[in-house]
Design a protein around this motif. Structure first.
Motif, PDB file in Angstrom:
ATOM      1  N   VAL A   1      22.734  33.813  16.933  1.00 14.02           N
ATOM      2  CA  VAL A   1      21.566  34.518  17.464  1.00 14.02           C
ATOM      3  C   VAL A   1      20.312  33.663  17.296  1.00 14.02           C
ATOM      4  N   ARG A   2      20.180  33.011  16.145  1.00 11.44           N
ATOM      5  CA  ARG A   2      19.013  32.150  15.934  1.00 11.44           C
ATOM      6  C   ARG A   2      18.989  30.984  16.922  1.00 11.44           C
ATOM      7  N   GLU A   3      20.134  30.408  17.182  1.00 16.31           N
ATOM      8  CA  GLU A   3      20.200  29.326  18.170  1.00 16.31           C
ATOM      9  C   GLU A   3      19.742  29.822  19.540  1.00 16.31           C
ATOM     10  N   LYS A   4      20.148  31.040  19.885  1.00 14.04           N
ATOM     11  CA  LYS A   4      19.741  31.624  21.161  1.00 14.04           C
ATOM     12  C   LYS A   4      18.231  31.814  21.206  1.00 14.04           C
ATOM     13  N   ILE A   5      17.653  32.336  20.120  1.00 14.49           N
ATOM     14  CA  ILE A   5      16.205  32.555  20.068  1.00 14.49           C
ATOM     15  C   ILE A   5      15.458  31.230  20.162  1.00 14.49           C
ATOM     16  N   ILE A   6      15.924  30.224  19.421  1.00 16.66           N
ATOM     17  CA  ILE A   6      15.259  28.914  19.444  1.00 16.66           C
ATOM     18  C   ILE A   6      15.349  28.290  20.825  1.00 16.66           C
ATOM     19  N   SER A   7      16.488  28.455  21.501  1.00 16.09           N
ATOM     20  CA  SER A   7      16.619  27.899  22.853  1.00 16.09           C
ATOM     21  C   SER A   7      15.657  28.586  23.825  1.00 16.09           C
ATOM     22  N   GLU A   8      15.440  29.907  23.655  1.00 15.73           N
ATOM     23  CA  GLU A   8      14.475  30.615  24.493  1.00 15.73           C
ATOM     24  C   GLU A   8      13.054  30.126  24.216  1.00 15.73           C
ATOM     25  N   ILE A   9      12.746  29.891  22.952  1.00 13.69           N
ATOM     26  CA  ILE A   9      11.405  29.402  22.597  1.00 13.69           C
ATOM     27  C   ILE A   9      11.163  28.017  23.178  1.00 13.69           C
ATOM     28  N   GLN A  10      12.171  27.167  23.129  1.00 13.81           N
ATOM     29  CA  GLN A  10      12.003  25.809  23.640  1.00 13.81           C
ATOM     30  C   GLN A  10      11.804  25.784  25.148  1.00 13.81           C
ATOM     31  N   SER A  11      12.282  26.806  25.841  1.00 14.78           N
ATOM     32  CA  SER A  11      12.062  26.875  27.288  1.00 14.78           C
ATOM     33  C   SER A  11      10.783  27.622  27.640  1.00 14.78           C
ATOM     34  N   SER A  12      10.116  28.216  26.632  1.00 15.32           N
ATOM     35  CA  SER A  12       8.841  28.901  26.881  1.00 15.32           C
ATOM     36  C   SER A  12       7.688  27.941  26.656  1.00 15.32           C
ATOM     37  N   ASP A  13       6.505  28.344  27.097  1.00 21.57           N
ATOM     38  CA  ASP A  13       5.334  27.464  26.991  1.00 21.57           C
ATOM     39  C   ASP A  13       4.560  27.669  25.697  1.00 21.57           C
ATOM     40  N   PHE A  14       4.549  28.887  25.183  1.00 21.54           N
ATOM     41  CA  PHE A  14       3.735  29.186  24.008  1.00 21.54           C
ATOM     42  C   PHE A  14       4.490  30.118  23.064  1.00 21.54           C
ATOM     43  N   LEU A  15       4.051  30.099  21.806  1.00 23.73           N
ATOM     44  CA  LEU A  15       4.679  30.912  20.765  1.00 23.73           C
ATOM     45  C   LEU A  15       3.610  31.455  19.828  1.00 23.73           C
TER      46      LEU A  15
END
Length: 693
Positions: A230-244
């Motif tokens: 699940v963490r890998e999935k969240i990190i992959s979504e963050i890396q494809s987003s522009d801001f956090l």
């Protein structure tokens, strides 16, 4: 469409899940090497260096592959075989650091994991003629794969049972998990129910000697694997987003361990996400300890040049968090300059109401008396200095059921079934409920509290942005101002319809008016002060649709300059041109907030036309106005780590909390079980077979 040897295609269909024919074809194709759009500017000894991608970087490294989607380099053999210990930098996140490119490549190609994976790739598919003709060898492969298929099916059912318990916050273990136990626990009971519907699982449980899959050790290993997936999935979504943005808050669990919760907020495509990431145990709740813990997690989430993605940090406003010289927000901003601080607006509202109801003696006494009524009835909502919606519930309950309460107290006084203390208290409450001054304040706050509740409820919403909240705050101020304007009429009406109290000295009409006006003025003054949009938040005013007519006549230059200073990523000249066009267009004036405007851009393919405005919208939407999600995480913590489960390990706690709070994400991952099984199989050498040949 991506090539079969592209990084995207390999991530979508891993090497170990392909057929032998496809594996051999992929080996023959070799690594994909597209041109990447990589640029990096660095400063060394006063000189500025600009580095960019060159196809020569692929030279002399047969293992190097590139991804045009993520603009990063990957290791082709490690991506295919991924033996235990393989670096995720070269398989999942990708390497983008051009400055240290040669150094990192040399370090990686000298690692044991890379050499192991390269050897496996070289030897893959090279069978001797005798082996190819050996029917016994082929039969052995088929038997092995059939056993793997069966084991994976069994393990997938066990994973489903753990997911169910985690999603509904149920205790997995029971008092006695032996075969003859009457209380083996929910997990074992659920496995038995599933086995009654699945013959393969039932046969396995009845006959398994090597690997049964229901032990505490296997549970913990599977939970660790689920958490990692699940963490890998969240990190992959963050890396494809522009801001956090991050939200953090701390509390003490049932075992008196201080827990810091980390929540991540980002845009995943057109969807705004607030994801639980971790409960972090703290030895002490100091600014240095909290900041260090957050930095360690952020380093894994936003490596290297991705630091600029962190645009906001939201906390509850405690001095250790908001300190401008040595608080957590200052320590984080030292490493992440664009991470602007937000003091949770829900906590701000609590502080406003606390100030309005505590510094005036008569009002303070009113809420003290109200608390006495609540204490008399255990089910009457108790007034609280932290959750002001409980104040509202107490006020509303007493206001709406005043006559019923008086009747109840009179029955208690007339009955012989109550002791002297209860009868005495009931008499005091009757006099209180008949007191004109108490009833005046009851009526006053009965009018004020619904508006507080409405604003508080809006601040608890996940899909809010600063543009929308700014309008909600303006409406709240208008509502309180209307109450203030009606104070005189309220006092006159109240005095004309009230009987004089028997023993208490009545507050005169002018004094009541002064106190009521002061309460409203305090709320209005603190609302204006605490909710004023300053510094980086002023960017929200640029997209406040009710102001568009005014902005056409006088462009908000100061707000634009402040926004550009806070977010250097924006192109000022283009942003001003786009905003001028938006201010003059009727189509954009009906949008109620940044989320609506962003959705309008997406629905009408306007992202390219208003590229800078869309970037600003992403920043505004990603910026949280409250830490409500962190509070929700604490509610889950209390349900997961209970008195009877107070020795739960931290890893198990995080895994169960993740399965509960991110159950929708887990459900939406179609290949979740298979990813967990692959990770579980790679943890260590196992006697049971889970990997296909």
């Amino acid at each position: 469409m991506a090539n079969e040897n592209s990084i995207v295609a390999i991530h979508r269909t891993p090497f170990n899940r392909r057929s032998d024919v496809d594996k051999k074809k992929l080996k023959e194709m070799g690594p994909d090497r597209p041109d990447l759009k990589l640029e990096q500017i660095s400063t060394d000894r006063g000189r500025t260096y600009k580095r960019s991608f060159s196809s020569s970087l692929y030279a002399n490294r047969s293992w190097l592959a590139g991804c045009a989607v993520s603009n990063a380099f990957f290791c082709f053999p490690c991506l295919l075989f991924q033996c235990t210990g393989t670096e995720i930098l070269w398989t999942t996140t990708g390497m983008r650091d051009l400055k240290h490119f040669t150094q990192k490549c040399k370090k990686h190609e000298s690692s044991r994991c890379h050499l192991t994976n390269s050897m496996k790739l070289s030897l893959f598919g090279r069978l001797s003629i005798a082996e190819q003709l050996d029917e016994g060898y082929r039969i052995g492969i088929r038997k092995h794969n059939e056993e793997v298929r069966k084991n994976r099916h069994i393990l997938s059912r066990i994973i489903d049972c753990i997911k169910f318990c985690g999603a509904f916050e149920l205790a997995l273990r029971g008092h006695d998990e032996s075969e003859s136990s009457d209380n083996p626990g929910i997990f074992r009971g659920l496995v038995d129910v599933v086995a009654s519907l699945d013959g393969a699982l039932k046969d396995h449980l009845d006959s398994a000697t090597v690997f049964k899959g229901t032990s505490k050790t296997v549970q913990n290993e599977l939970l660790d694997c689920m958490l990692a997936v699940v963490r890998e999935k969240i990190i992959s979504e963050i890396q494809s987003s522009d801001f956090l943005s991050i939200q953090a808050d701390e509390t003490t669990d049932i075992s008196t361990q201080t827990q810091l919760v980390l929540v991540l907020r980002y845009l995943n495509g057109a969807n705004l996400e607030e994801r639980f990431f971790e409960f972090i145990p703290l030895q002490s709740a100091t600014a240095a300890t909290i900041a260090m813990a957050l930095k360690e997690r952020l380093a894994a989430i936003l490596p290297g040049e991705q630091k600029v993605k962190l645009i906001c940090q939201a906390y509850d406003g405690a001095s250790v968090m908001r300190g401008t010289s040595s608080g957590v927000q200052k320590r984080i901003q030292d490493d992440y300059p664009t991470a602007h601080y937000i003091h949770c607006y829900a906590h701000q509202l609590n502080l406003i109401m606390q100030q309005a109801t505590s510094h005036i003696v008569k009002v303070k006494n009113f809420f003290s008396d109200l608390g006495g009524l609540a204490a008399f009835f255990s089910r009457l909502p108790t007034a609280s200095n932290v959750r002001w919606n409980f104040h509202s519930r107490a006020v509303n309950t007493v206001f709406e059921h005043r006559d019923d309460l008086i009747d109840c107290f009179e029955r208690i006084r007339a009955s012989d079934g109550f002791d002297d203390k209860t009868s005495h208290e009931a008499g005091g409450h009757i006099r209180l409920l008949e007191d004109p001054d108490f009833n005046f304040f009851l009526k006053l706050f009965h009018r004020i509290m619904p508006h507080v509740d409405i604003l508080y409820a809006k601040l608890q919403n996940r899909n809010i942005d600063s543009v929308y909240i700014n309008r909600c705050i303006q409406q709240f101020q208008e509502d309180i101002q209307k109450i203030r304007d009606s104070v005189h009429a309220m006092v006159v009406e109240h005095r004309s319809g009230s009987e004089q109290p028997r023993k208490r000295r009545a507050i005169d009409q002018d004094e009541l008016k002064r106190i009521a006006t002061e309460v409203c003025d305090t709320i209005l003054g603190h609302t204006k002060e605490r909710f004023a949009f300053k510094d980086h938040l002023i960017s929200a005013t640029l997209l406040d649709s009710p102001q568009f007519d005014h902005y056409l006549d006088a462009f908000p230059e100061v707000a634009l300059a402040t926004t550009l200073k806070a977010y250097p990523v924006l192109d000022g000249s283009r942003l001003k041109t786009e905003l001028t066009l938006i201010y003059g267009s009727e189509e954009f004036r009906t949008c109620r907030g940044a989320v609506d405007l962003y959705q309008l851009f997406k629905d009408n393919n306007l992202s390219e036309v208003f590229s800078e405005t869309e970037t600003l919208l992403k920043i505004i939407i990603t910026t949280p106005m409250a830490t409500a999600e962190a509070e929700r995480c604490f509610s889950t913590l209390k349900r997961v780590k209970t008195f009877l489960r107070n020795t739960m390990t931290q890893d198990r706690l995080n895994a169960l909390a993740m399965l509960s709070m991110e159950k929708r994400l887990v459900t939406d991952m179609i290949d979740f079980n298979q990813k967990v099984i692959e990770r579980f199989a790679g943890l260590k050498e196992r006697r049971a077979k889970f990997l296909y040949k």
